[in-house]
Design a protein around this motif. Structure first.
Motif, PDB file in Angstrom:
ATOM      1  N   ASP A 112     -45.770 -49.412 -30.092  1.00  0.00           N
ATOM      2  CA  ASP A 112     -47.126 -48.911 -29.840  1.00  0.00           C
ATOM      3  C   ASP A 112     -47.825 -48.527 -31.130  1.00  0.00           C
ATOM      4  OD1 ASP A 112     -47.135 -49.285 -27.143  1.00  0.00           O
ATOM      5  OD2 ASP A 112     -46.455 -47.269 -26.647  1.00  0.00           O
ATOM      6  N   GLN A 113     -47.075 -47.964 -32.068  1.00  0.00           N
ATOM      7  CA  GLN A 113     -47.690 -47.588 -33.334  1.00  0.00           C
ATOM      8  C   GLN A 113     -48.150 -48.807 -34.126  1.00  0.00           C
ATOM      9  OE1 GLN A 113     -44.875 -45.083 -35.337  1.00  0.00           O
ATOM     10  NE2 GLN A 113     -45.045 -43.433 -33.852  1.00  0.00           N
ATOM     11  N   ILE A 114     -47.553 -49.946 -33.853  1.00  0.00           N
ATOM     12  CA  ILE A 114     -48.003 -51.188 -34.491  1.00  0.00           C
ATOM     13  C   ILE A 114     -49.194 -51.776 -33.735  1.00  0.00           C
ATOM     14  CG2 ILE A 114     -47.306 -53.526 -35.113  1.00  0.00           C
ATOM     15  CD1 ILE A 114     -44.449 -52.475 -35.410  1.00  0.00           C
ATOM     16  N   ILE A 115     -49.111 -51.774 -32.397  1.00  0.00           N
ATOM     17  CA  ILE A 115     -50.180 -52.372 -31.588  1.00  0.00           C
ATOM     18  C   ILE A 115     -51.462 -51.544 -31.676  1.00  0.00           C
ATOM     19  CG2 ILE A 115     -50.864 -52.963 -29.241  1.00  0.00           C
ATOM     20  CD1 ILE A 115     -47.934 -53.613 -28.666  1.00  0.00           C
ATOM     21  N   PHE A 116     -51.324 -50.204 -31.581  1.00  0.00           N
ATOM     22  CA  PHE A 116     -52.495 -49.317 -31.605  1.00  0.00           C
ATOM     23  C   PHE A 116     -52.773 -48.800 -33.020  1.00  0.00           C
ATOM     24  CE2 PHE A 116     -50.821 -48.462 -27.194  1.00  0.00           C
ATOM     25  CZ  PHE A 116     -51.815 -49.164 -26.541  1.00  0.00           C
TER      26      PHE A 116
END
Length: 328
Positions: A112-116
């Motif tokens: 999620d930290q990569i996607i968002f």
């Protein structure tokens, strides 16, 4: 193909010689387990590489690959514990489910930290702006407290200096009395020795008032206070820029980004739904091997392993009984 198959047996921990004697059911089970474990290794290898790049701050691609391989080996060892279990192990199954949930949470947070990343960067920027404002207010209060203290000290010294100046105008000099003692010969005694008498003389002279030195010291201290106050005022003007540079220069930490991720996810229903889907997806992937292994129907490979275990167990029991009979 034999080399690839042997390597696949090595990955899942199966004996290639036993597998050769098994039928199509075991071959299918072998391919399912190998596919599941390859999926997990690829997934966690990617997560390990991203983790090394973003949070450990490793610049070398070789070291990033080493971290990635380490993650893959950990996952491989965990999955092989399940695959190589003989029979039913309920406690191990429970532990694997709990471990799958923990790994899914960790993996979904990193993904999620990569996607968002764009939303997270914006949230971190807003959070740091709040930190900058709080830091500026806190330091301003310290500067203002110092400035008030210096102003109070200057006012006190100014009052004392005014009083000293008025006193010096009235008495720029003061009288000083110098007393000296001397011996004088006034005659000769009966033995022929001179008689001496001590005489005291007093001289009155005018000297500069010592209050002038104190006034000079006070004025020097007032100048020092003025310089300190000017420095504080200069620091107050540059405070916003300096604090902004300090906060902006801080390296991005995992906890700070994790807090921003939770804020991004919790503030939007769409992102929350996406996070739940990703979490469930990773959880199901983690339980792939477990569900394959814990299926109701056993393949002939597992039956052979269990049969060998049973034969060994019976042989050991018979050997122990025969030893006891011989001793009797």
């Amino acid at each position: 193909m034999n080399i690839l198959k042997n390597f696949g047996c090595f990955l899942i921990g199966w004996n290639k010689d036993i597998l050769k004697e098994c039928g199509e059911a075991s071959q299918r089970q072998y391919r399912k387990l190998l596919s599941a474990i390859c999926i997990m290794m690829i997934l966690w290898g990617t997560i390990g590489y991203c983790f090394a790049d973003r949070y450990i701050n490793i610049e070398s691609c070789a070291l990033k690959l080493c971290v990635s391989v380490t993650f893959m080996l950990i996952v491989l060892c965990v999955e092989r514990v399940i695959i190589l279990t003989v029979g039913k192990a309920r406690l191990m199954t429970l532990m694997r489910v709990l471990l799958a949930l923990c790994m899914a949470i960790l993996g979904s947070c990193i993904i999620d930290q990569i996607i968002f990343s764009n939303d997270i960067q914006q949230t971190i920027k807003e959070h740091r702006e709040d930190v900058i404002k709080e830091t500026i207010i806190k330091r301003l209060s310290i500067y203002e407290s110092d400035e008030r203290r210096i102003a109070y000290e200057m006012d006190s010294l100014n009052k004392v200096s005014v009083a000293l100046g008025e006193e010096l105008q009235k008495r720029p000099t003061i009288k000083s009395v110098n007393v000296s003692t001397q011996e004088q010969v006034v005659g000769i005694d009966e033995d022929g020795k001179p008689k001496k008498v001590k005489t005291r003389s007093t001289d009155i002279v005018n000297i500069a008032n010592p209050l002038a030195e104190q006034l000079k010291a006070n004025n020097e201290q007032i100048v020092t206070y003025q310089e300190q106050r000017e420095q504080i005022r200069k620091d107050k003007k540059e405070l916003a820029e300096r604090v902004t540079q300090e906060v902006s220069a801080r390296p991005l930490g995992f906890i700070e980004e994790l807090e921003a991720t939770l804020e991004v996810v919790s503030n939007s229903q769409v992102s929350m739904i996406f996070y739940c889907i990703l979490f469930c997806f990773l959880t199901f992937l983690e339980l792939f091997v477990l569900t394959i292994k814990m299926g109701e129907n056993k393949c002939d490979y597992e039956l052979i392993v269990e049969n060998q275990l049973s034969l060994k167990k019976n042989l050991m029991e018979q050997t122990a009984q025969s030893v006891l009979v011989n001793k009797k």
